[in-house]
Scaffold this motif. Structure first.
Motif: not given
Length: 380
Positions: A113-124
């Motif tokens: 999960y990041s600013k550029n990938n809000k769909d990311g399931l793994n933690p930032k």
């Protein structure tokens, strides 16, 4: 095993095979463009063929590129099929590779999960490098399987299975191209995270019109470590029906894989001692009969503490065609005498350079082994 059966059908005589009848009857839709592969037995699904080609997955093989154990992918896929059979029986459903989740979508979901990938399931990434304080990659791979219902000349979507491959060990480097470090993840932690991710994936899938109301099975897979001699295992699954957006009840699975004989890296505390003893007897007699062997090992698959399948791997040092034929004949006799009965058994004989020299197989209900010797001369 289905792939092996197809390969054998192409290179040898299958009329005595114990895999079951190889039906080539196909079902055609009204448009005459979609057919099914036909059945090779009640244990296998028919597949979908569209416009004369097998319908491949839109996202197959996408995973976080950090786990080097190739056994995980195969074990993951086979385990997912076994879970699916609980909800979608092979005599009522036709298998189709995933068509509703694209490769780019899976890549985003597997990312952090990041600013550029809000769909990311793994933690930032929290920026920490210590194995006990950093945020590890929990979700390693995700796979979709579709299950179709045959209504006369038409195939319609009957349900979907989603598998989530969870890391038991997360590998990382502190600097680019530096040494590899490990973060160990407990089964309890990866299960908790897996259920959380599964519900998020389910909610996202329900937004697709085709998946709004169909049953969706969510299955959790525990990845084995890079140094493991076997793949991981399914640990839990749940079923979402009637368009629900969360799994109300999860069922734990006591499925495990072991290596025979046990090594210092592989602990077989959960395996049946009689099964391992039977394999040891088989191995001893085989090595006495043919001393030119590099190794005799087996992968034992257990469900609820009972052996469900045995896959034996034998590596030879000889290449003579007559030796291989004699050796294969002896293996069929020794396997029938020493290996456990009542479970499927596969025996693969390979040369030191990895070429398959012969193959033997027996179904759970069978007593004799189907055998095939591969020949470079094309006349076997």
């Amino acid at each position: 095993m289905a792939v092996v059966a197809i390969a054998l059908a192409a290179c040898g005589n299958l009329k005595n095979s114990s895999f079951g009848s190889n039906s080539n009857n196909t079902t055609t839709t009204g448009s005459k463009t979609t057919t099914t592969t036909g059945s090779t037995g009640s244990d296998f699904y028919q597949g979908v063929i569209k416009n004369g080609q097998y319908r491949t997955s839109k996202s197959r093989g996408v995973n976080v590129s950090q786990n080097d154990n190739v056994m995980n992918l195969k074990s993951f896929e086979m385990g997912l099929l076994d879970v699916s059979k609980k909800q979608f029986p092979t005599n009522k459903y036709v298998f189709q590779e995933g068509q509703y989740i694209s490769s780019s979508t899976v890549e985003n979901w597997l990312g952090r999960y990041s600013k550029n990938n809000k769909d990311g399931l793994n933690p930032k990434n929290n920026g920490k490098k210590d194995p006990n304080t950093r945020n590890p990659i929990y979700l390693q791979q995700l796979e979709e399987q579709d299950y179709m219902i045959q209504n006369g000349s038409k195939l319609s979507l009957g349900g979907v299975t989603i598998g989530l491959g969870m890391n038991s060990v997360d590998y990382y480097t502190k600097v680019q191209y530096g040494a590899t470090y490990e973060t160990n993840i407990s089964t309890t932690e990866l299960t908790t995270k897996g259920k959380q991710y599964a519900n998020t994936v389910l909610q996202r899938l329900r937004h697709k019109s085709a998946l709004k109301d169909v049953p969706i099975v969510l299955a959790l897979y525990k990845q084995s470590s890079n140094d493991s001699l076997v793949g991981g295992n399914m640990i839990a699954y749940g079923v979402s029906k009637s368009g629900s957006t969360s799994v109300a009840k999860w069922k734990s699975l006591n499925w495990n894989n072991y290596v025979f004989p046990a090594t210092s890296e592989s602990k077989n505390a959960g395996a049946n001692n009689n099964d391992e003893s039977d394999f040891s007897s088989f191995k001893s007699h085989v090595q006495n009969f043919f001393p030119n062997l590099s190794g005799v090992t087996a992968n034992a698959h257990y469900k609820d503490k009972s052996l469900s399948k045995l896959s034996v791997n034998i590596t030879t040092k000889f290449y003579s065609e007559t030796e291989i034929i004699s050796f294969t004949q002896y293996l069929a006799t020794a396997a029938k005498r020493y290996l456990p009965s009542g479970v499927p058994v596969e025996i693969t004989v390979k040369s030191a350079n990895g070429d398959v020299q012969s193959f033997l197989a027996r179904t759970a209900s069978g007593s004799s082994y189907y055998t095939h010797v591969f020949s470079d001369q094309g006349n076997n």
